[in-house]
Design a protein around this motif. Structure first.
Motif, PDB file in Angstrom:
ATOM      1  N   SER A 107     -17.262  12.008  30.974  1.00 14.90           N
ATOM      2  CA  SER A 107     -15.990  11.046  30.504  1.00 14.90           C
ATOM      3  C   SER A 107     -16.485  10.105  29.567  1.00 14.90           C
ATOM      4  CB  SER A 107     -15.407  10.517  31.864  1.00 14.90           C
ATOM      5  OG  SER A 107     -16.312   9.623  32.368  1.00 14.90           O
ATOM      6  N   PHE A 108     -15.629  10.008  28.362  1.00 14.68           N
ATOM      7  CA  PHE A 108     -16.072   9.036  27.477  1.00 14.68           C
ATOM      8  C   PHE A 108     -14.932   8.257  26.903  1.00 14.68           C
ATOM      9  CE2 PHE A 108     -14.184  12.318  24.726  1.00 14.68           C
ATOM     10  CZ  PHE A 108     -14.292  11.687  23.405  1.00 14.68           C
ATOM     11  N   GLN A 109     -15.219   7.181  26.177  1.00 16.18           N
ATOM     12  CA  GLN A 109     -14.238   6.259  25.743  1.00 16.18           C
ATOM     13  C   GLN A 109     -13.990   6.576  24.116  1.00 16.18           C
ATOM     14  OE1 GLN A 109     -16.418   2.509  27.402  1.00 16.18           O
ATOM     15  NE2 GLN A 109     -14.226   1.945  27.434  1.00 16.18           N
ATOM     16  N   PRO A 110     -12.884   7.170  24.028  1.00 15.92           N
ATOM     17  CA  PRO A 110     -12.642   7.497  22.490  1.00 15.92           C
ATOM     18  C   PRO A 110     -12.446   6.136  21.709  1.00 15.92           C
ATOM     19  CG  PRO A 110     -10.769   8.476  24.048  1.00 15.92           C
ATOM     20  CD  PRO A 110     -11.841   7.792  24.728  1.00 15.92           C
ATOM     21  N   SER A 111     -12.288   5.014  22.305  1.00 14.20           N
ATOM     22  CA  SER A 111     -12.130   3.726  21.447  1.00 14.20           C
ATOM     23  C   SER A 111     -13.450   3.511  20.699  1.00 14.20           C
ATOM     24  CB  SER A 111     -11.768   2.794  22.269  1.00 14.20           C
ATOM     25  OG  SER A 111     -12.440   2.575  23.475  1.00 14.20           O
ATOM     26  N   GLU A 112     -14.662   3.851  21.514  1.00 13.42           N
ATOM     27  CA  GLU A 112     -15.821   3.813  20.932  1.00 13.42           C
ATOM     28  C   GLU A 112     -16.194   4.610  19.607  1.00 13.42           C
ATOM     29  OE1 GLU A 112     -18.341   1.587  21.678  1.00 13.42           O
ATOM     30  OE2 GLU A 112     -17.153   0.906  23.304  1.00 13.42           O
ATOM     31  N   PHE A 113     -15.793   5.846  19.727  1.00  6.38           N
ATOM     32  CA  PHE A 113     -15.644   6.684  18.584  1.00  6.38           C
ATOM     33  C   PHE A 113     -14.916   6.291  17.416  1.00  6.38           C
ATOM     34  CE2 PHE A 113     -14.498  11.262  17.303  1.00  6.38           C
ATOM     35  CZ  PHE A 113     -15.486  11.288  16.347  1.00  6.38           C
ATOM     36  N   ALA A 114     -13.664   5.911  17.773  1.00  4.48           N
ATOM     37  CA  ALA A 114     -12.677   5.373  17.003  1.00  4.48           C
ATOM     38  C   ALA A 114     -13.223   4.255  15.932  1.00  4.48           C
ATOM     39  CB  ALA A 114     -11.328   4.907  17.654  1.00  4.48           C
ATOM     40  N   LYS A 115     -14.017   3.351  16.523  1.00  7.02           N
ATOM     41  CA  LYS A 115     -14.571   2.489  15.730  1.00  7.02           C
ATOM     42  C   LYS A 115     -15.257   2.776  14.644  1.00  7.02           C
ATOM     43  CE  LYS A 115     -15.726  -0.438  19.849  1.00  7.02           C
ATOM     44  NZ  LYS A 115     -16.646  -0.618  20.702  1.00  7.02           N
ATOM     45  N   PHE A 116     -15.992   3.740  14.792  1.00  9.89           N
ATOM     46  CA  PHE A 116     -16.998   4.381  13.931  1.00  9.89           C
ATOM     47  C   PHE A 116     -16.185   5.033  12.771  1.00  9.89           C
ATOM     48  CE2 PHE A 116     -19.397   8.102  12.808  1.00  9.89           C
ATOM     49  CZ  PHE A 116     -20.324   7.595  11.650  1.00  9.89           C
ATOM     50  N   ALA A 117     -15.235   5.827  13.423  1.00 11.10           N
ATOM     51  CA  ALA A 117     -14.511   6.606  12.370  1.00 11.10           C
ATOM     52  C   ALA A 117     -13.478   5.879  11.579  1.00 11.10           C
ATOM     53  CB  ALA A 117     -13.531   7.634  13.365  1.00 11.10           C
ATOM     54  N   THR A 118     -13.016   4.766  11.925  1.00  8.25           N
ATOM     55  CA  THR A 118     -12.172   3.876  11.119  1.00  8.25           C
ATOM     56  C   THR A 118     -13.022   3.249  10.056  1.00  8.25           C
ATOM     57  OG1 THR A 118     -10.990   3.719  13.220  1.00  8.25           O
ATOM     58  CG2 THR A 118     -10.643   1.935  11.235  1.00  8.25           C
ATOM     59  N   ILE A 119     -14.371   2.921  10.302  1.00 11.72           N
ATOM     60  CA  ILE A 119     -14.876   2.538   9.380  1.00 11.72           C
ATOM     61  C   ILE A 119     -15.329   3.508   8.397  1.00 11.72           C
ATOM     62  CG2 ILE A 119     -17.480   1.863   8.816  1.00 11.72           C
ATOM     63  CD1 ILE A 119     -17.738   0.429  11.537  1.00 11.72           C
ATOM     64  N   LEU A 120     -15.584   4.722   8.700  1.00 13.79           N
ATOM     65  CA  LEU A 120     -15.598   5.863   7.589  1.00 13.79           C
ATOM     66  C   LEU A 120     -14.396   5.832   6.917  1.00 13.79           C
ATOM     67  CD1 LEU A 120     -17.552   8.689   9.608  1.00 13.79           C
ATOM     68  CD2 LEU A 120     -18.547   7.017   8.050  1.00 13.79           C
ATOM     69  N   ALA A 121     -13.307   5.803   7.361  1.00 10.80           N
ATOM     70  CA  ALA A 121     -11.991   6.301   6.562  1.00 10.80           C
ATOM     71  C   ALA A 121     -11.705   4.944   5.779  1.00 10.80           C
ATOM     72  CB  ALA A 121     -10.786   6.343   7.618  1.00 10.80           C
ATOM     73  N   VAL A 122     -11.741   3.965   6.392  1.00  7.60           N
ATOM     74  CA  VAL A 122     -11.376   2.618   5.532  1.00  7.60           C
ATOM     75  C   VAL A 122     -12.369   2.377   4.449  1.00  7.60           C
ATOM     76  CG1 VAL A 122     -11.591  -0.114   5.413  1.00  7.60           C
ATOM     77  CG2 VAL A 122     -10.419   1.154   7.367  1.00  7.60           C
TER      78      VAL A 122
END
Lengths: 407, 620
Positions: A107-122
């Motif tokens: 089980s994992f926390q997608p919000s952790e992953f989203a932090k990094f992904a958002t940095i890349l996108a921005v």
């Protein structure tokens, strides 16, 4: 071979390894099996496995062609939004909030992953040659990249993690060219929100804002819209406050006065401060902290793990950890400055900011400077999702360092 | 990308990070260096818990070391708030018959890990059941606490008093005690509480956050509990039990005191109650029953209530009149059986009258007419003065709670109650025979008798003989306190005591006589608004070198001479029997012989070879 070694940023790597060792010590001490039969989970072993996976990813990322990261940024972002959506529909409950996603045995926390992904996108969006965060359309689009995951996470609800998205956006915008004067203008609502509970302060701040706006010679549209935004934010905040979940409101209240609830929510902050304070200069020794060993510390392997460091290793240990973080952060900014590629530079700043924010909020919480938010401490707290994400980000930084001369 | 603006941004980031680093480092310094000792203390407080060890309360013995009260183990039930589940609360509340909300309230008011006492002295059956089902009852704990065990209880309830959980008022006066502690609530248990209580011990244990004991910790503050002192009472348990059997179902009091030191040998109030039922957890049934009993068994008649003293109080008037030289002892007066005062006629108890009597004769026969006249001669002021001189109207200072001071009305009192000059001479005449407003306790009467026996030396009646430390057997004796009643002429005592001797020797008190041991006394038959007269007898023996003074009161018992004097007589015989100075068998043989030979007692004595005594009591 020597060439490869020369391209590895040992300063960054050593700081991270140091933090991980500190974290493993604290984790072992706070969750070793002999502590209590209730700890059926061997947190230490699990954490080691996550660290190994993380380092595996670092090696892969290190050798990854730099352009691949840039190319996959939006895909990552889309994937992370998809996961966040999944959480909304099939999330697993945890401490009064749906944050977890179960995939097979993990089980994992997608919000952790989203932090990094958002940095890349921005970063990808702002690194275009024609991009200028001082222009309203660019600014708004970049903001949308941030606001979408923010909104999805805040309704999980996870106030702490959602705040991370707001916190990383402004430094990245700033690094990408946002003028300081505009930054302050954008940050103004934050101050207005804080002031909105006190009418007089709110009034004074609004007055300062008006004077500033009039003197700044901007277009009337900006003037009026900004003014209105602030007014609305200021008036809306008390309403939003009343709509917060009771436990969220409680956390903030208890933070302001932990003694008001010494047996309940304030218990965590008090016990954490007692653990750290009683550690003294040199600490009670590894596995010798009574607060930790007798389990007076709440969440001692996750949110409050730095109190274990403070209790058992003392001021010396706490300061060592702080210094390692400081080295890591300064090194991160240096990498952001030295890389030739604009995308890489902005991503580096985003990574530095996200680690810094977690570190400040988490340690600040354990020593009673910030409210209890549930943000883990990077490289130290127990938790696979966060550990892997953090190590991936370090892998990215190492990749950037290796490719620092590439445009 | 490398512009000077970018350099500025870099340094801005550096600056911010340095600032944040300093803020965090400063707070760590603040917690770990500046306030380190404060937090160290708190962390020790957290994990090291004090375990209170209750002391064993001292036993109570009679004067010869016969055990009256000791202690037996009992178990109290505790709940630990942090572990107690709703299910536990439900089960326990049903088991001990307490509303679950009351338990919840108590649990909330305590600390998370602080065990809360929910019941004292749990039945052994219930405790066994709990022990068997402990797995399903998280949070339940039991601790052993000593409980009073009454080895002997007949006739001792009023004397011993009860124990109970400390109340808020007591917490203020005993700051070293804590809520839940057990203290004496009444009588001897209360008065000697501090002597018998002992002091708590403290041991220290290391506990984890769930309150589980991890290990014992030895510190300088570790303290063993020290047991309370054993209390030896002046009471003679044999005599106390005997007195209890003498009064039987009667309502009243019997007090006997050693005239040489004020040690109380017997202090009995009837009816009484089973003290073991009121010490510990009191069932509401028993309490209601006691409170609603028309005979008020909770009332200590020996010292808690004031009674009109009746004729026993004539002695005060006699002393006052003689000592103030108002009359000579030889003053003669005729008793026609009635006395006219103003337009009222008051009758003497003997309808035909006593004829002509001197003072001794008037005491011996308890002539009301003589003392009516005496009362008028003395006047209220003098009467009050002598009453007060003999410590009436004030507490004796015995080690009992709720002592009643009685009432000696003064001129002021009468003027306040009836108005200036409104009270009549009839009232004064009444006071002289111990009727009217004057109220005394049996304890005051026995103290008065003791003072007369000692010709003016008053020993404060007391119950404490000695305390014995159970560890080293060290004894500390209670001292007898005495005062001399100043200003009474020796001849006054001669006359009054002679009158009292004659009371027993052919007077109203013959039934109090003990063969072979001359004694003195005075009967009293006190009218009262609650029905039949109260029967009084006071007396002391032997007449020369007195040892014991006694007071018997039987509420609504009838005549003092007919009801109380015989009780006193039986008691005194038993006392002297224990002293080896009186033999039941000898008296029985004498009677048998005298009856068979239709002969005088003196002749019978001679035939048995007994030395002829001064006493002629039996002949009357």
């Amino acid at each position: 071979m020597f060439q490869y070694l020369k391209n590895i940023d040992f300063i960054l790597l050593l700081a991270v390894v140091g933090l991980i060792f500190l974290g493993l010590m604290a984790l072992y001490s706070s969750s070793h099996p002999s502590l209590d039969a209730g700890f059926g989970n061997n947190y230490f072993l699990k954490q080691v496995i996550w660290i190994l996976i993380g380092f595996g990813l670092i090696i892969i990322l290190y050798f990854l062609p730099n352009r691949w990261i840039y190319a996959s940024a939006y895909y990552f972002y889309g994937l992370s939004l998809f996961f966040l959506l999944l959480v909304i529909f099939v999330g697993k409950m945890g401490q009064g909030a749906e944050r977890w996603l179960q995939i097979g045995p993990v089980s994992f926390q997608p919000s952790e992953f989203a932090k990094f992904a958002t940095i890349l996108a921005v970063a990808k969006f702002l690194s275009r040659d024609e991009a200028n965060p001082n222009h309203i359309p660019d600014f708004l689009i970049a903001s949308i990249f941030v606001v979408v995951p923010f909104t999805m996470i805040i309704r999980q609800p996870d106030l702490g993690t959602s705040m991370v998205f707001l916190a990383i956006s402004l430094p990245m915008f700033f690094w990408a060219g946002l003028k300081l004067s505009n930054l302050l203008l954008i940050a103004m609502p934050i101050f207005i929100i804080l002031a909105s509970f006190h009418f007089f302060t709110f009034l004074v701040l609004m007055l300062i804002l008006v004077v500033y706006l009039v003197l700044s010679h901007r277009s009337k549209l900006i003037l009026i819209s900004n003014f209105l935004l602030n007014i609305v934010m200021g008036l809306l905040t008390p309403v939003l406050w009343n709509n917060l979940k009771p436990y969220q409101r409680n956390r903030i209240k208890i933070f302001l006065n932990p003694e008001s609830d010494p047996r309940g929510a304030g218990y965590q902050i008090i016990q954490s401060k007692v653990a750290i304070g009683s550690g003294g200069g040199l600490g009670k020794g590894f596995m010798q902290g009574s607060q930790t060993q007798l389990r007076f510390l709440p969440e001692q392997h996750t949110d409050f793990i730095y109190a274990v460091v403070g209790e058992e290793l003392g001021f010396l240990g706490a300061l060592t950890g702080l210094t390692l973080f400081f080295v890591l952060l300064i090194r991160g900014v240096q990498i952001a400055s030295m890389v030739k590629n604009k995308f890489n530079s902005i991503v580096a700043v985003g990574i530095v900011t996200v680690i810094a924010f977690h570190m400040i909020i988490n340690i600040g919480m354990t020593i009673g400077l910030f409210p209890v938010t549930g943000l883990p401490l990077p490289f130290i707290s127990y938790g696979g999702s966060a550990m892997v994400t953090n190590l991936v980000m370090i892998g990215i930084l190492l990749n950037f360092y290796k490719n620092r001369y590439e445009y | 990308m490398f512009t000077s603006e970018q350099e500025f941004k870099k340094y801005l980031f550096y600056g911010i990070f340095i600032l944040l680093f300093l803020i965090l480092a400063f707070q760590f310094y603040n917690l770990q260096i500046s306030k380190s000792s404060l937090y160290s203390e708190k962390s020790v407080e957290n994990s090291v818990k004090i375990v209170t060890q209750f002391p064993v309360r001292g036993n109570i013995y009679d004067r010869d070391g016969r055990m009256i009260v000791d202690n037996r183990p009992a178990f109290s039930l505790y709940l630990i708030p942090s572990e107690t589940t709703e299910k536990t609360i439900g089960t326990i509340s049903e088991l001990i018959d307490v509303h679950p909300d009351d338990i919840r309230k108590e649990l909330r008011s305590a600390g998370r890990f602080q065990p809360v006492k929910v019941m004292r002295q749990v039945d052994i059956e219930k405790l066994t059941w709990i022990q068997e089902n402990i797995v399903d009852l998280p949070g339940v704990e039991w601790k052993s606490e000593p409980k009073r065990h009454y080895v002997r209880r007949s006739g001792l309830a009023h004397l011993l008093g009860t124990l109970g959980e400390i109340d808020e008022r007591e917490l203020v006066s005993y700051p070293q005690l804590e809520p839940g502690d057990i203290v004496g609530k009444k009588a001897v248990e209360k008065t000697f509480d501090e002597n018998m209580r002992g002091s708590k011990g403290f041991s220290f244990v290391k506990v984890d956050a769930a309150g589980r004991v991890v290990e014992q910790v030895y510190t300088k503050k570790t303290l063993r509990p020290s047991p309370g002192n054993h209390l030896y009472l002046t009471i003679d348990l044999r005599l106390q039990s005997f007195a209890d059997s003498l009064l039987g179902d009667k309502r009243g009091a019997l007090i006997a005191i050693d005239t040489r030191n004020g040690e109380i040998l017997t202090l009995l109030s009837k009816p009484d109650y089973d003290v073991s039922k009121l010490s510990g957890v009191i069932s509401s049934d028993i309490w209601d029953q006691l409170v609603n009993d028309p005979h008020h068994p909770l009332y200590d008649r020996a010292c808690q209530s004031g009674y009109p003293p009746g004729s026993t109080y004539k002695l005060v008037a006699a002393i006052a009149a003689l000592n103030e030289n108002i009359i000579r002892p030889s003053r003669k007066n005729n008793c026609p059986g009635y006395f006219v005062i103003g337009n009222k006629t008051i009758r003497c108890w003997k309808p035909k009258g006593h004829g002509t009597l001197d003072l001794e004769g008037a005491i011996k026969n308890s002539c009301n007419v003589y003392f009516y006249q005496l009362g008028l001669l003395i006047g209220l002021d003098t009467w009050s003065k002598y009453s007060t001189l003999f410590h009436f109207g004030q507490k004796t200072g015995i080690e009992l709670t709720n002592e009643n001071p009685g009432l000696v009305p003064s001129l002021n009192y009468y003027e306040k109650v009836y108005g200036k000059g409104k009270w009549t001479k009839g009232m004064l005449a009444n006071l002289a025979i111990g009727q009217g407003e004057v109220l005394v306790t049996p304890l005051q009467m026995v103290q008065f008798t003791l003072t007369l026996a000692n010709r003016g030396i008053l020993y404060t009646p007391h119950l404490g003989l000695k305390l014995v430390n159970p560890l080293n057997r060290e004894e500390s004796k209670f001292k007898s306190e005495s005062v001399k009643i100043e200003g009474i002429h020796s001849q006054v005592f001669d006359v009054v005591l002679e009158g009292m001797r004659e009371v027993v020797d052919g007077g109203t008190g013959v039934w109090a006589a003990v063969y072979g041991i001359p004694s003195a006394g005075k009967t009293g038959t006190a009218q009262n608004p609650h029905g039949e007269d109260h029967a009084w007898y006071i007396g002391f023996a032997p007449f020369e070198n007195p040892e014991i003074a006694i007071c018997v009161l039987v509420e609504n018992g009838g005549s003092g001479g007919g009801v109380s004097a015989p009780i006193a007589g039986k008691y005194l015989k038993r006392y002297f029997h224990y002293q080896g100075k009186y033999d039941y068998e000898v008296e029985k043989k004498l009677w048998a012989l005298a009856a068979a030979k239709k002969d005088s007692i003196a002749a019978a004595q001679d035939s048995l070879g007994i030395v002829h005594s001064d006493s002629t009591a039996l002949q009357n």
